[in-house]
Motif scaffolding. Structure first.
Motif: not given
Length: 154
Positions: A81-96
Motif C-alpha cells: 500500500e503506497d510506500e509501505k509493504v507487509k510480507i508473509d513468508v511460509n517456510i519449512i525448517v530443517e530439523y534441529g
C-alpha cells in the motif's frame, strides 16, 4: 528545476491517460510490482541457514515442475500500500534448527533486502513455519541400521 519536474509529471499523467493505463504512477514514475518484492524476499530467505525450503501452494508446485524453473517467490505473499509493504513468508525448517533464531534472521534479511533494493518501507515480515524437514534424520537412521546389519553379518 522544479518547473521541469512538474512538466515531466504532467506529461507522464497525460501519457498514462492516453494509453488507458489504470496503474497508479508514482511521482517519480517508478512502479515496483509485488512479484518483484516477493522474489527479492525469496532470495533473502533462501540464504538463511536452517531454512529447508519454502511452503507454497500445490498449484505453484505443479507449475514449477512443468516449467522447470525454480519459483523464487514461492511461499511469499506481499501486501503493498503506497510506500509501505507487509510480507508473509511460509517456510519449512530443517530439523534441529532453533526456530525463533531462524525466524528472526529471516525478518532481518528480508527487511534489509527489500528496503535496500526498492526504497519501500517494510512494516511487517511475518514468518509462518509450515513444517519441519525430517528426511535427513530418516537417512541417518537407515544408514545406522545398514551399518549395524553389516557388522552383525561379519
Amino acid at each position: 528545476m522544479e518547473e521541469e519536474n512538474k512538466e515531466l509529471q504532467e506529461q507522464t499523467e497525460v501519457n498514462v491517460e492516453e494509453n488507458n493505463i489504470k496503474e497508479i504512477v508514482e511521482d517519480d514514475g517508478i512502479e515496483i510490482s509485488g512479484d518483484v518484492i516477493a522474489v527479492i524476499a525469496g532470495v533473502a530467505v533462501s540464504e538463511v541457514q536452517g531454512v529447508y525450503g519454502m511452503a507454497g501452494s500445490f498449484a505453484g508446485g505443479i507449475s514449477e515442475v512443468l516449467s522447470g524453473k525454480k519459483n523464487l517467490a514461492k511461499g511469499i505473499k506481499v501486501d503493498k500500500e503506497d510506500e509501505k509493504v507487509k510480507i508473509d513468508v511460509n517456510i519449512i525448517v530443517e530439523y534441529g534448527s532453533r526456530i525463533p533464531d531462524v525466524a528472526f534472521e529471516i525478518q532481518n534479511r528480508v527487511k534489509k533486502s527489500v528496503e535496500g533494493m526498492t526504497g519501500l518501507k517494510v512494516e511487517e515480515v511475518n514468518v509462518h513455519v509450515q513444517g519441519v524437514n525430517t528426511d535427513s534424520i530418516r537417512k541417518e537412521n537407515n544408514e545406522d541400521k545398514e551399518d549395524n546389519n553389516e557388522e552383525s553379518q561379519d
